[in-house]
Every structure is written in structure tokens, then in C-alpha cells.
Design a protein around this motif. Structure first.
Motif, PDB file in Angstrom:
ATOM      1  N   GLN A  12       0.824  -1.206   0.000  1.00  0.00           N
ATOM      2  CA  GLN A  12       0.000   0.000   0.000  1.00  0.00           C
ATOM      3  C   GLN A  12       0.856   1.253   0.000  1.00  0.00           C
ATOM      4  N   GLN A  35      -0.662   4.622  -0.302  1.00  0.00           N
ATOM      5  CA  GLN A  35      -1.375   5.862   0.007  1.00  0.00           C
ATOM      6  C   GLN A  35      -0.978   6.430   1.357  1.00  0.00           C
ATOM      7  N   SER A  83      -9.854   3.184   7.428  1.00  0.00           N
ATOM      8  CA  SER A  83     -10.480   2.698   6.198  1.00  0.00           C
ATOM      9  C   SER A  83     -11.826   2.079   6.547  1.00  0.00           C
ATOM     10  N   ASP A  84     -12.840   2.355   5.755  1.00  0.00           N
ATOM     11  CA  ASP A  84     -14.155   1.730   5.918  1.00  0.00           C
ATOM     12  C   ASP A  84     -14.380   0.632   4.893  1.00  0.00           C
ATOM     13  N   GLU A  85     -13.310   0.273   4.181  1.00  0.00           N
ATOM     14  CA  GLU A  85     -13.421  -0.753   3.141  1.00  0.00           C
ATOM     15  C   GLU A  85     -12.417  -1.882   3.373  1.00  0.00           C
ATOM     16  N   ARG A 123      -5.848   2.663  -1.132  1.00  0.00           N
ATOM     17  CA  ARG A 123      -6.497   3.876  -1.630  1.00  0.00           C
ATOM     18  C   ARG A 123      -7.855   4.142  -0.968  1.00  0.00           C
ATOM     19  N   THR A 124      -8.090   3.547   0.199  1.00  0.00           N
ATOM     20  CA  THR A 124      -9.368   3.789   0.889  1.00  0.00           C
ATOM     21  C   THR A 124      -9.158   4.422   2.261  1.00  0.00           C
ATOM     22  N   TRP A 125      -7.966   4.911   2.544  1.00  0.00           N
ATOM     23  CA  TRP A 125      -7.638   5.376   3.894  1.00  0.00           C
ATOM     24  C   TRP A 125      -7.821   6.884   4.042  1.00  0.00           C
ATOM     25  N   ARG A 126      -8.344   7.282   5.205  1.00  0.00           N
ATOM     26  CA  ARG A 126      -8.451   8.691   5.583  1.00  0.00           C
ATOM     27  C   ARG A 126      -7.476   8.972   6.717  1.00  0.00           C
TER      28      ARG A 126
END
Length: 792
Positions: free
Chosen positions: A432, A434, A463-465, A470-473
Motif C-alpha cells: 500500500q 497511500q 479505512s471503511d473498506e 487507496r481507501t484510507w483517511r
């Protein structure tokens, strides 16, 4: 008092202490042999017993009355061997509190003001563990490496502190039971490369979700690698005690409590004095099945020995009554000197599946192994080659794995990138990219399917996925930044810059407006006091850049080359003429044009000593200048101090090339890492020097002064907490010291140390900067950002 009288007094002290401790602790196991050395060793064991078991320590209390470091030197001369160091962070912290109380009574003007947090609040820093509340939705708890414990109630986006600012801020592990009981292990078990990690004072428990904490033991463990709470019983806990990074012995191994910390039992002892427990995997369906990774490692000022015969993976099938070392008969590596850190994880949905990852002595990848029969037999993963690059040459910095509780095929392994497998560890195709690099923590949210939290050197991500790339805040408020150095513009004090551990160099040319302007591990930062557009920034090992436009663009300092550069590379401006700049590694370089060009002005001041480091990333970075002392009235008189304890002086007029440097102070100084040299602006013969024994396992404070240009030296440490001193600043007739437990000050006319201000967390302070324009003292902390106070 003469040396002879002191020796006699200390011998008498030993006799008194023998009476005090007789019959109280297990001293009968230590034979004194009728010698001072034997008696001394026996008393050290007595003191360890008191401290490790949380009892009042009459020996340590007696040591507290001694002067330091003279009495430490006296003991060394009287009894031989290493300088005794009985103080640890907890005792230094207590001494710091005592100084603050005394200061409030005797000199209230020194503590009338509060330190003000200056930021940054959003950059973040290393997170070592995360725990998700089992009952409260959107609520997590985060352990910052040197920033204490924080709580978020908005899915990890913003945080508030739930850890007392005056407790040790160094964290190693965090866990929460099914009933909501929180356990925090202090002291970071990631050992560091060039960067700093700190020890702690045991295990803390909170029964009210962090509102209050109680120390419940293992105080002598120094560093905690992992905590596991029995999912059926919050009082039943396993703890991996890793031990002191810089000293052997102490509380190490796997410990168990069945009463919430009222008592502890060591259920797996290390095989030698430099081995501790680093990771645990506990079968959630069968608590008799326990895996423990043991790690043999120790660090010295010039080398890291991060592997050894004590390292190995151990298994118990009877709830910890007995353990078996797993090895070649099981399909795992044998016990070898080059076995380093090991991580282990169990698939919670199918506990028969177990995974382990090995790294070797120089931190490179050794192997990823899988077991399908509860750890009885193991096979190497056919796709493990992709993990090799992820570990680079510092796999000892990561050392964790996690299995998705909802999908046993979904596995994460830490490294520079976060490595992801979706086929049960057969392959790790996803690195990963990101997130920030260097990963340490992960936790799934039981309330929200697919939500997972990750902690790395850049803070917290969500991440909510399911953690898909590419799904991380990134968290938006996490004010626990780790500064190596800071600087503030003399012309415009809202211009602040600093070097952050693994977060580059950052600047704030307006209040709260922080941005990065140079990469790597941000280490040394500097602003020309006469030209605020002339800015310097360095990443690790002397990779420095200079800017002439306020940091908008940076030029590499390629013309300043050293055979060796330390982790931190000093950059200092000549007082009275800031066009002249000095840069130091194994040699000193000088620029006469604000850093545009450079010339060598010294011989090798590290005495050609590269140290003994074997790791290729960190080798040949020892024997370097770490401190420069300059003055305005006689620019030709300068001082330089090194990481191997050497002090140098030049009185060259500047016409010689290079300048002629002479070693001074030999036999009079502690011999430790020299952290700062402060020279009186109007008298180059008066200087103050700070030393740190941190990397030698010596927690004493060391500050020396000379009033004759380095011919003779006097200790001015008395009254300081016994913690390493990292920086000194002279302001008029006041000397300020930055230590691992706060900021202190004394008059240079009559040395008596006092606390400075109120409200500064108990966190290492690495750098101080005084700005005369606004009469403000700035402190760069390693874990809680930058603070400022009006100079008392």
C-alpha cells in the motif's frame, strides 16, 4: 569533602544499607565475597528488588542525596566497573516534580506562566498501538510513541488526551478487555535506528476508559512489546516485557496476571540477560494455546545488536505452564546468533492457522512461515519474496502482523509499506502506497463491518473498506509530533521551522500554517538570524539543503562532504556575522556566503572512529561532531564536541586551512555523547557543556562548565533531575537546560536549578531556542510538538 573522606562515607553508607535491607529482599542469593565490589553488586541487586516489586528503595533514596556526576565517578574509582546508574525515568520524573514544587515556593516568578502549545496539531507521529472500545461505537484509544494515550470518539479523526501529562509519555502497547478495562504498557519496544525511543515504568490500568490510571506493576520492564487481555476475563492479562534497550537484565519475558495486576507471575523467562518478549498470539477459542516471540537485542552508542541466540518462537499448549521452543523439527529456523525480531499472529476465525515472520541481525527479511495445525508444523510461504523489500534493512522497526477477524484469508504485515495478502499468506501482492510509511499498529472495529484503523509514523489512518489500498483517511487532529530540532526567526517570530521524526522538515510562516519543505527524517533545521529567507534543513546523516527564498526551493549542499555524518548534523551561524555558517560531521565545514559554498576547516574530530555498526544503513555514522560552540567577540575561538565524548578547541585566526584543533578536557569529562556547547557571548573562555549517557544506559544528568577556556572543568549538575540533558541556552546570566523530563534553569553566578513554567508535558525536550525580539523561550519536544513561554 576530600576524595578519601567521600570514599569512607560511602563505605559507611554501604554498611548502613546492609542493615536497612537485611532480611527484606533476596540478597542471600548474592555473595559479597568480602569485597567492596561484591558488596556493591549485592546492593545493586537489593535496589533492583525494591524497584521491580514497587517497594520503597532505601538504596535509591540514599543515592538521591549524592551529588552527580562526581559521586558516580567516585563510586567508579572506589569500586571499579561501570558508573552506577540507579535512576530510571520514574525517579527522574519524581525529582522533576519536587523541583517544580520547590521552585513555586522559592522562586514563584519562574513558574508563574504556563507553556503555550504552538503546534503542529495535524501532522501526527509514530503510533505504536490502537484499541477499539468493545461497547462504545466510533471510539478508539491510541498510544503515541512518546505522546501518551489519546481517545477519539469520531472514528479516529480527532483526539483528546486521556493520559496525565506528568506521567511518562513513552508508550509501548495498549489493549482493552471485553468489559472496557484499558491496559497501557509504557516504554516503546521498537528499538530505533538513528532515531530515539524511550523506556517507561511498567503497566497501567484504567477502569473508567482513561479518566484515571493506576500503575499495576512490572516497573522494571522498561519497554512493553505487547498486551493481550483474555476476551472472557478483563483481569486475566498476558504481557510481553521486552526489557531495557541499552542495558541487560531487569524485568523481561512473558508475564501473567489473573487479578488485574495485583500480582504478576513470569511464565516464560528469557534465556539470557539481553532477551525479552516482543509479541504474543493467544488463541481466542482455546486459551491454553499461547505463542510468544522472544527477541535477543541490545543497543550501544556506536552499534545495534538486534539479534542473538535468545531469539525464538515459543509455544505453550497448557495455558503457559510450560513452553517449547519451536525450531527445525517444526519447520522453523534454528537458534542462531543472527535471528532477530519475530512476529506472530493467529487467525481468530480458524485458530489452527498461525503465521510468523522472521528478520535477521541487520534487519533484512528472513522468512514468512505458515502453520495449519496450531503451530506443530510450519511451511514457508511461496510468495514471501515480496515481503523482503518491505522490510528493507530495518525489519526490527516493525514486527507485527494481523489477520482480519471476518476473513481469515486477509492478512496484513507491517513494513515500510503495509503489505496485504488476500489468499491466507500465500502471496503478498499489495504494497500500500497511500499511507505514510513505517507501520506499527492495526485494529478492526467490531461495531462497523469493514472499518479498520492503522497506526504508523505518520499517525492514524482509517479505512471503511477493509483496509483496501487507496481507501484510507488521515486523522485531522493528532498533536503528538516528535521534533529533533526547531528554530525561530529573529526577525519574525511567527516563522518557525523544525525537523520531525520520519515526517521531514516543516515550517510555519504564519500561526498554525504548517507545511513540509524538505523530506526524509527531519533532523536539523535553522533560520539565518539576519536573513529569514536563508533557511537550512537536514534529513538523516547529513543530507542537507539550503534555501535563499524562505524554503520555497531548496539547493543540496553537495560541496559539504564528510567521510561520516551523524544522524543529526549541526548547523550553526557565526554570532555577529550570519553570513558565516558552520556544518559538521566527522569534519567541520565553513561557508562564508550563507551556505552557497563550503570549505573544510578541521581534521577528523571523531578520531577516525566509525564505530562497530554492522547494519549497512547505519554503519560509519559514528565518530562525528554533534555540538559547536561559537562566540561573537573572538570568532577564531571555537569548540566542538563529538558523539564519542571528545571535546575540541581552536584559537586559529582563520588564516590557516584547515584550522588547528586541539583536544581538551581529557580525563575530566564524562566521556558521553556531547549534546550542546554554550559559550558566553562576551567571554570565549566561559563555556557550558551538556552530555547524554542515554545511548549507554546512563540516565544521569551531566552539565559541566569551564571558565578558563577548557583547561579545567567543574560540574554544575547538582539539583537537576537525573535524566539526560539534550540542549543548553544562555540568556544573560541564566542558563536553560532541556532534559528528558522538562526544562530547567539556573543562574550562572550561583548554580541552583529550578523548573521553568507550568504545563509542559513530561516528555523529552530535544531543543531550545530563545528569541530576544519577543523575549520568548521555545521548546521542541519529542512527542508533544512545540511549546513556548515568556522567558523568566
Amino acid at each position: 569533602m576530600t576524595l578519601k573522606m567521600k570514599v569512607l562515607s560511602l563505605v559507611s553508607l554501604l554498611a548502613v544499607l546492609a542493615t536497612l535491607t537485611a532480611g527484606v529482599s533476596p540478597s542471600s542469593r548474592v555473595s559479597s565475597g568480602g569485597t567492596f565490589e561484591g558488596a556493591w553488586n549485592a546492593f545493586l541487586d537489593e535496589s533492583d528488588y525494591f524497584f521491580d516489586h514497587g517497594k520503597p528503595d532505601p538504596i535509591a533514596e540514599a543515592f538521591d542525596e549524592m551529588e552527580a556526576p562526581e559521586d558516580a565517578f567516585l563510586f567508579q574509582r572506589a569500586f571499579g566497573g561501570a558508573i552506577p546508574t540507579r535512576r530510571v525515568l520514574a525517579r527522574a520524573a519524581q525529582r522533576a516534580k519536587q523541583i517544580a514544587i520547590a521552585t513555586n515556593v522559592e522562586f514563584p516568578e519562574l513558574v508563574k506562566d504556563r507553556w503555550t502549545f504552538m503546534g503542529p496539531a495535524s501532522v501526527g507521529a509514530r503510533v505504536v498501538d490502537i484499541a477499539v472500545d468493545p461497547k462504545l461505537e466510533d471510539t478508539i484509544y491510541t498510544a503515541a510513541a512518546t505522546g501518551g494515550v489519546w481517545k477519539s470518539t469520531d472514528t479516529g479523526m480527532t483526539y483528546k488526551p486521556i493520559w496525565d501529562d506528568q506521567m511518562t509519555q513513552s508508550m509501548g502497547a495498549l489493549a482493552i478487555g471485553s468489559g472496557g478495562t484499558l491496559y497501557a504498557g509504557t516504554g516503546e519496544a521498537n528499538p530505533g535506528g538513528g532515531s530515539l525511543t524511550y523506556g517507561g515504568d511498567g503497566i497501567y490500568r484504567s477502569d473508567d476508559r482513561g479518566k484515571t490510571w493506576k500503575n499495576v506493576g512490572l516497573k522494571g520492564s522498561s519497554r512493553i512489546g505487547r498486551i493481550f487481555v483474555d476476551p472472557k476475563d478483563d483481569d486475566h492479562v498476558l504481557v510481553a516485557a521486552t526489557g531495557h534497550l541499552f542495558k541487560s537484565g531487569g524485568v523481561r519475558g512473558l508475564y501473567e496476571t489473573k487479578n488485574g495486576g495485583d500480582s504478576w507471575k513470569q511464565i516464560l523467562a528469557p534465556e539470557n540477560e539481553t532477551t525479552g518478549a516482543i509479541d504474543i498470539a493467544w488463541d481466542p477459542k482455546n486459551p491454553d494455546n499461547i505463542f510468544v516471540a522472544m527477541w535477543d537485542h541490545i543497543r550501544y552508542p556506536d552499534r545495534r545488536i538486534y539479534a542473538g541466540l535468545g531469539s525464538g518462537l515459543f509455544r505453550s499448549s497448557d495455558g503457559g505452564k510450560t513452553f517449547t521452543r519451536l525450531g527445525p523439527l517444526n519447520g522453523l529456523p534454528p537458534s542462531l546468533p543472527n535471528i532477530g525480531r519475530i512476529s506472530v499472529a493467529i487467525d481468530p476465525s480458524d485458530p489452527a492457522k498461525v503465521y510468523t515472520l522472521y528478520v535477521n541481525d541487520v534487519g533484512t527479511f528472513s522468512g514468512f512461515f505458515m502453520s495449519a495445525d496450531g503451530g506443530a508444523t510450519w511451511l514457508p510461504s511461496p510468495g514471501q519474496a515480496t515481503l523482503a523489500d518491505s522490510q528493507s534493512v530495518y525489519g526490527w522497526w516493525f514486527g507485527r502482523m494481523w489477520v482480519d477477524p471476518e476473513d481469515g484469508q486477509h492478512i496484513f504485515a507491517t513494513g515500510l509499506p503495509l503489505m496485504e495478502s488476500t489468499d491466507g499468506g500465500l502471496t503478498f501482492p499489495v504494497a500500500q502506497s497511500q499511507q505514510h510509511v513505517d507501520h506499527h499498529a492495526m485494529a478492526w472495529d467490531p461495531h462497523t463491518p469493514g472499518r479498520v484503523y492503522n497506526g504508523n509514523d505518520g499517525g492514524v489512518y482509517v479505512s471503511d473498506e477493509g483496509g483496501a489500498d487507496r481507501t484510507w483517511r488521515h486523522a485531522t487532529y493528532q498533536p503528538w509530533s516528535q521534533f529533533f530540532t526547531i528554530d525561530v526567526s529573529e526577525q519574525d517570530p511567527i516563522r518557525i521551522n523544525g525537523g520531525l521524526q520520519d515526517n521531514g522538515s516543516i515550517k510555519s510562516w504564519g500561526r498554525g500554517d504548517w507545511s513540509g519543505y524538505y523530506g526524509g527524517d527531519g533532523v536539523k533545521n535553522a533560520i539565518n538570524p539576519e536573513d529569514m529567507n536563508n533557511v537550512f534543513a537536514c534529513s538523516q546523516y547529513g543530507a542537507c539543503g539550503v534555501s535563499f527564498d524562505g524554503g520555497r526551493s531548496m539547493e543540496s549542499m553537495d560541496s559539504a562532504q564528510n567521510a561520516r555524518n551523524g544522524w543529526l548534523t549541526p548547523i550553526e551561524f557565526q554570532p555577529g556575522d550570519a553570513n558565516v555558517v558552520y556544518y559538521a560531521g566527522s569534519q567541520i565545514h565553513r561557508s562564508l556566503d550563507k551556505g552557497a559554498t563550503w570549505q573544510v576547516v578541521s581534521q577528523d574530530l571523531g578520531n577516525l572512529d566509525p564505530g562497530l555498526e554492522l547494519n549497512p544503513l547505519y554503519a560509519a555514522h559514528y565518530g562525528t561532531v554533534q555540538a559547536l560552540g561559537l562566540n561573537e567577540v573572538e570568532p577564531g575561538t571555537m569548540y566542538a564536541g563529538t558523539d564519542n565524548g571528545l571535546l575540541w578547541k581552536t584559537e586559529s585566526s582563520g588564516e590557516s586551512d584547515p584550522l588547528i584543533w586541539t583536544q581538551i578536557g581529557a580525563g575530566q569529562l564524562p566521556g558521553h555523547w556531547i549534546t550542546h556547547i554554550a559559550v558566553e557571548p562576551d567571554d570565549p573562555d566561559v563555556l557550558y557543556i551538556s552530555f547524554s549517557g542515554f545511548r549507554s544506559g546512563d540516565e544521569n544528568a551531566y552539565v559541566m562548565t569551564s571558565r578558563d577556556g577548557g583547561t579545567t572543568f567543574k560540574d554544575v549538575t547538582r539539583g537537576l533531575p537525573k535524566a539526560p540533558v539534550n540542549d543548553l541556552v544562555l540568556v544573560g546570566d541564566r542558563l536553560f537546560a532541556a532534559t528528558d523530563v522538562g526544562v530547567f534553569t539556573t543562574s550562572t553566578k550561583s548554580v541552583e536549578w529550578h523548573a521553568v513554567g507550568r504545563g509542559l508535558p513530561l516528555v523529552p525536550v530535544n531543543d531550545l531556542r530563545y528569541i530576544s525580539g519577543n523575549d520568548t523561550l521555545y521548546a521542541g519536544t519529542f512527542g508533544r510538538g512545540i511549546y513556548a513561554i515568556e522567558a523568566p
